[in-house]
Design an enzyme around this catalytic site. Structure first.
Site, PDB file in Angstrom:
ATOM      1  N   CYS A 112       0.858  -1.191   0.000  1.00  0.00           N
ATOM      2  CA  CYS A 112       0.000   0.000   0.000  1.00  0.00           C
ATOM      3  C   CYS A 112       0.887   1.231   0.000  1.00  0.00           C
ATOM      4  O   CYS A 112       1.760   1.384   0.857  1.00  0.00           O
ATOM      5  CB  CYS A 112      -0.843   0.040   1.276  1.00  0.00           C
ATOM      6  N   LEU A 113       0.633   2.110  -0.952  1.00  0.00           N
ATOM      7  CA  LEU A 113       1.455   3.319  -1.001  1.00  0.00           C
ATOM      8  C   LEU A 113       0.722   4.468  -0.341  1.00  0.00           C
ATOM      9  O   LEU A 113      -0.484   4.436  -0.113  1.00  0.00           O
ATOM     10  CB  LEU A 113       1.792   3.637  -2.454  1.00  0.00           C
TER      11      LEU A 113
END
Lengths: 175, 768
Positions: free
Chosen positions: A119-120
């Site tokens: 997840c960025l």
């Protein structure tokens, strides 16, 4: 560029920018783009080495250069934690950023999609979109994976979710 | 797959394989060291520097300390802490162990010193000792900034080796010194046992003292010799030093005279002055200085050709310097005299002799006048002469004929003979009792001592600030002789200036008085003429007063103004002031305040008399005024003509002629009436009447008996109409065209119609 620490920012600005906008289906154009990707990766790698900040190995897993595999690692409390790294170049690249996967950590942290895709931060997508097509794989690693490792590995280690490969054999007492 | 891509792939691979340069951050290193300590691999104490950038082992610290001490010989722990970069606390701790480890080092009062340092110090001490024969340990201790005991303990083992000498009672001595003292003691001991010729010793001592003093100072006082028991110092010194010069209290070497000569000559060359006494030693008296000056060759030469002057025994001044002062004082006097501003106040000394004179101290006056006669008589003559020639009556001249004719003597005689004519007396009074500081100063210079010594002295001190700056104790010694020297020059040059100014003014004064006489004669005769007319109204008191006042305001006032103005100008001229030629000022009317002010500036009794005139002018009696006015004019030397019958007739005639022509030419109905009435008075009473508007009706009523009925009626009617007209004009609110202005207009027309009748009334009778 807010949302990243100063080191990341200064490193990012030193990675050479790309010019050609081409995806895996664009044939010769993609080859050209791929060359630029390599040049940029070479510069980034050299930069990391000279700063004693080498933290990944990747190579193209297919001749088209649409799938990449390798390793990445992070040093925490003087211990090196190493993970497999893999990602595909999406067909809509470079408008869409590649989704970096750490399959070993799948299910161990919430900051991860199913299949080990990291997840960025909320800041990543707009910045990428803004800089399309100038950002490439090197930028994605620098801007996405490096901060993620720095943030997640200590938590994972401290919570005991991951163990150093030496520790599995000798149950150490060190803190 | 093209080659380039493959190449790039290879390059990337290669780049990733390349060995990464190892970099340890400071943090890593600190961690490493901590780890090493934890693992007991580093099992010794490790210090870090103050900057926090370095680790240092105790051994290294000790080594550095030792090498620093060996390099410098003597280092304080604080300096060591700085040099090694380690905290003072550790340095102090290690200092102890360093000193115990190295026997050649010692730790004293926060300082580490090496033996070699003491060796070098001992060598220095030895050098000094050989030079001075003896050195005190306390001195050394203070110099080295260490304790006395330490110095002693350090030097003791080196005595005889490095330091060649003996230490005794806190002092180091060389063997030579000890031997010398021994010899002295031996000599003294021997001397005690052998008889000695004291006189010879004393004589030698005397001689030695005189020799040394004289050769060092180039002078010696006789008193010093007396103290030494030499009875005849001058002979003694002259025989010993034939080149020396005996002065009054001191004997000097020629070099001293040369020195004085040179510096004085220098001052003279620069056009300055010099205080010889200040150039000489303090034991010199003024007489010595004077004597020395007489021995100075260049000074004597300068004196001979009048390039220099000596004042007060020892002040030498160049002529150019004196001349400069003189010029400046004369200039000052000029500005003082010319500007004549009242602000300049003379020093008190001036007042005293002046007042004495005012007190009619005739003998003193005589004396002073004699001085003046010899001093500046000619000038004085010009001054007084011009004034007196006008003011004096012939009788006085006769009275003074026996005297030589010099005016100053004349004045003296007046003083003593108080019984003489008043005019004469007052004029001389005038010259003496002038008020105002300027006046006094001027008189001072004329009659008495002119600028006094004190005044000149004061001026010199302000002009030549040197005198005060150089701290001359008693300015009198130099200033008074200088002032004395300057005075004649100053006086004569000042007198010349004054003389020039006065002769210039004399001409103007003469002209002024002549003009004044003419003007006054005419006005005064007219005044007398008008005065006569007043007699007619003696029985009518109120009209009488009105007429008197009118005459004073209209005719007398301008006359007084002319008189005052001219007297004022004359007064100024006489005092040697520059006066602007004022021709048009006479047209301007003076206010009572102006008049009083002018009067007060007049000298002596003239002031009071003039004030009486001004007062009479404000009064209501023409007679009093006339008397007062006459007094003033007589005192001012302006005798006025009296109105005799013949003159009165001619004046009346001309007045009548003038009035007649005025009446025939008159067009204004209102002013016509006054002129007709005046003319009627001449025709009827042969008197010139000056009547104001409000006295007209009374004047007309006086004519009643003298005119025939019809003429009188015309006159009274006209008068009533005029009064009504004037009342209407005074009452009319503004220039609006209402019935009031209509009525004024009609009244005026009526009067204008009557004018012819009125004119014929006088014109016809004049013709008849």
């Amino acid at each position: 560029m807010e949302g990243w620490d100063p080191n990341t920012k200064s490193t990012l600005t030193q990675i050479p920018l790309l010019t050609r906008k081409a995806g895996p289906r664009d044939g010769a154009a993609w080859t050209q783009r791929l060359k630029e990707e390599y040049k940029s990766l070479i510069a980034y790698t050299q930069m990391n080495k000279s700063n004693d900040n080498d933290w990944f190995r990747i190579s193209a897993a297919n001749p088209q250069g649409t799938r990449w595999t390798g390793k990445c690692w992070y040093v925490y409390n003087l211990l090196k934690y190493e993970f497999d790294l893999q990602f595909d170049i999406p067909v809509t690249y470079p408008s869409t950023a590649p989704e970096l996967e750490l399959p070993q950590l799948d299910g161990k942290t919430q900051k991860m999609y199913r299949g080990g895709k990291i997840c960025l931060t909320v800041h990543f997508k707009p910045l990428w979109a803004k800089n399309c097509p100038r950002f490439g794989i090197a930028h994605a690693l620098c801007l996405g994976l490096a901060p993620w490792l720095a943030a997640e590995v200590p938590i994972l280690v401290d919570s005991g979710m991951i163990k150093h490969k030496d520790d599995t054999a000798t149950t150490s007492t060190e803190s | 797959m093209d080659d380039e891509l493959l190449e790039l792939q290879r390059q990337f691979e290669f780049a990733q394989q390349a060995k990464s340069s190892i970099r340890l951050s400071e943090r890593n290193v600190v961690e490493l060291v901590q780890k090493l300590q934890q693992l007991q691999i580093i099992d010794f104490e490790l210090l870090h520097t103050v900057s926090g950038k370095e680790y240092i082992t105790l051994d290294q610290l000790r080594n550095e300390m030792v090498s620093e001490v060996k390099k410098l010989g003597r280092v304080s722990l604080i300096d060591l802490a700085d040099a090694t970069g380690v905290d003072l606390f550790y340095v102090e701790k290690q200092a102890q162990s360093v000193v115990t480890e190295h026997r050649e080092l010692m730790l004293t009062q926060g300082e580490i010193m090496s033996e070699s340092y003491w060796d070098s110090i001992a060598e220095e001490v030895n050098e000094r000792l050989q030079e001075c024969s003896q050195v005190a340990l306390t001195e050394l201790a203070a110099q080295l900034n260490v304790g006395l005991d330490l110095v002693a303990s350090v030097l003791e083992p080196r005595l005889g080796t490095i330091v060649k000498g003996r230490l005794e009672g806190g002092q180091l001595y060389t063997p030579a010194y000890v031997a010398r003292v021994g010899a002295m003691v031996r000599g003294a001991a021997r001397g005690i046992t052998v008889p000695t010729n004291l006189t010879a010793v004393f004589a030698v001592a005397q001689k030695e003292f005189v020799d040394s003093f004289f050769s060092q100072n180039s002078f010696i006082t006789y008193e010093a010799l007396h103290k030494l028991g030499i009875p005849q110092p001058i002979q003694f010194l002259q025989s010993r030093y034939p080149e020396g010069k005996p002065l009054v209290t001191t004997f000097v070497h020629p070099s001293m005279i040369e020195m004085l000569d040179a510096s004085t000559e220098d001052a003279l060359d620069r056009g300055s002055w010099s205080d010889s006494l200040s150039l000489l030693p303090s034991s010199f008296t003024p007489q010595d200085a004077s004597k020395m000056l007489s021995l100075c060759q260049s000074v004597q030469n300068a004196l001979k050709c009048h390039k220099a002057h000596i004042f007060g025994d020892f002040y030498v001044m160049s002529s150019s310097f004196i001349k400069d002062i003189c010029d400046r004082i004369v200039k000052e006097l000029e500005t003082l005299g010319v500007s004549g501003s009242a602000g300049i106040t003379m020093p008190g000394d001036f007042q005293v002799p002046n007042e004495a004179k005012v007190g009619h101290d005739s003998s003193r006056l005589n004396e002073s006048n004699e001085i003046m006669a010899s001093d500046g008589g000619a000038n004085r003559h010009a001054d007084k002469g011009s004034k007196k020639k006008k003011g004096k009556s012939a009788g006085n001249a006769v009275a003074n004929l026996s005297e030589s004719g010099a005016d100053n003597q004349e004045q003296t005689s007046t003083k003593s003979k108080k019984s003489q004519k008043r005019g004469k007396d007052t004029s001389s009074q005038m010259s003496v009792t002038k008020t105002g500081s300027r006046k006094e100063s001027v008189k001072m210079k004329e009659d008495n001592l002119s600028p006094s010594e004190e005044w000149i002295m004061q001026k010199i001190t302000t002009l030549v600030s040197d005198f005060e700056e150089q701290g001359i104790d008693d300015p009198e010694t130099i200033l008074r002789p200088l002032a004395n020297q300057l005075r004649p020059t100053i006086i004569s040059s000042w007198m010349e200036k004054r003389k020039a100014l006065l002769t210039n003014n004399a001409e103007r004064m003469k002209r002024l008085l002549d003009n004044l006489q003419k003007k006054l004669d005419e006005s005064f005769l007219n005044m007398q003429l008008y005065e006569k007319a007043l007699e007619l109204f003696e029985d009518d008191q109120s009209t009488f007063v009105v007429l008197h006042r009118h005459l004073l305001r209209t005719v007398a006032a301008p006359m007084v103004d002319i008189l005052l103005r001219n007297l004022d100008e004359h007064n100024k001229l006489k005092n040697g002031l520059e006066v602007q030629e004022t021709s048009n000022s006479e047209s301007v009317c003076l206010s009572p305040g102006d008049r009083t002010a002018i009067c007060k500036s007049f000298p002596g009794s003239l002031a009071s008399r003039a004030l009486a005139v001004v007062e009479a002018l404000e009064g209501k009696s023409v007679e009093i005024f006339m008397a007062a006015f006459r007094m003033v004019t007589e005192e001012s030397g302006l005798p006025l003509k009296n109105l005799d019958k013949k003159l009165e007739r001619t004046l009346l005639h001309s007045y009548r002629k003038e009035l007649t022509s005025q009446v025939s030419a008159e067009t204004d109905p209102v002013s016509l009436l006054a002129k007709v009435v005046s003319l009627l008075y001449i025709q009827v009473y042969h008197k010139a009447l000056q009547a104001p508007g409000r006295a007209i009706s009374a004047a007309i009523s006086h004519l009643k008996d003298k005119l025939d009925e019809s003429a009188y009626k015309i006159l009274t009617d006209y008068q009533t109409a005029t009064v009504t007209l004037l009342a209407l004009i005074a009452a009319s609110p503004s220039d609006e065209e209402d019935c009031a202005s209509d009525r004024i207009l009609s009244k005026r027309e009526l009067l204008e119609g009557q004018m012819l009748h009125l004119k014929s009334l006088v014109l016809s009778s004049s013709q008849s």
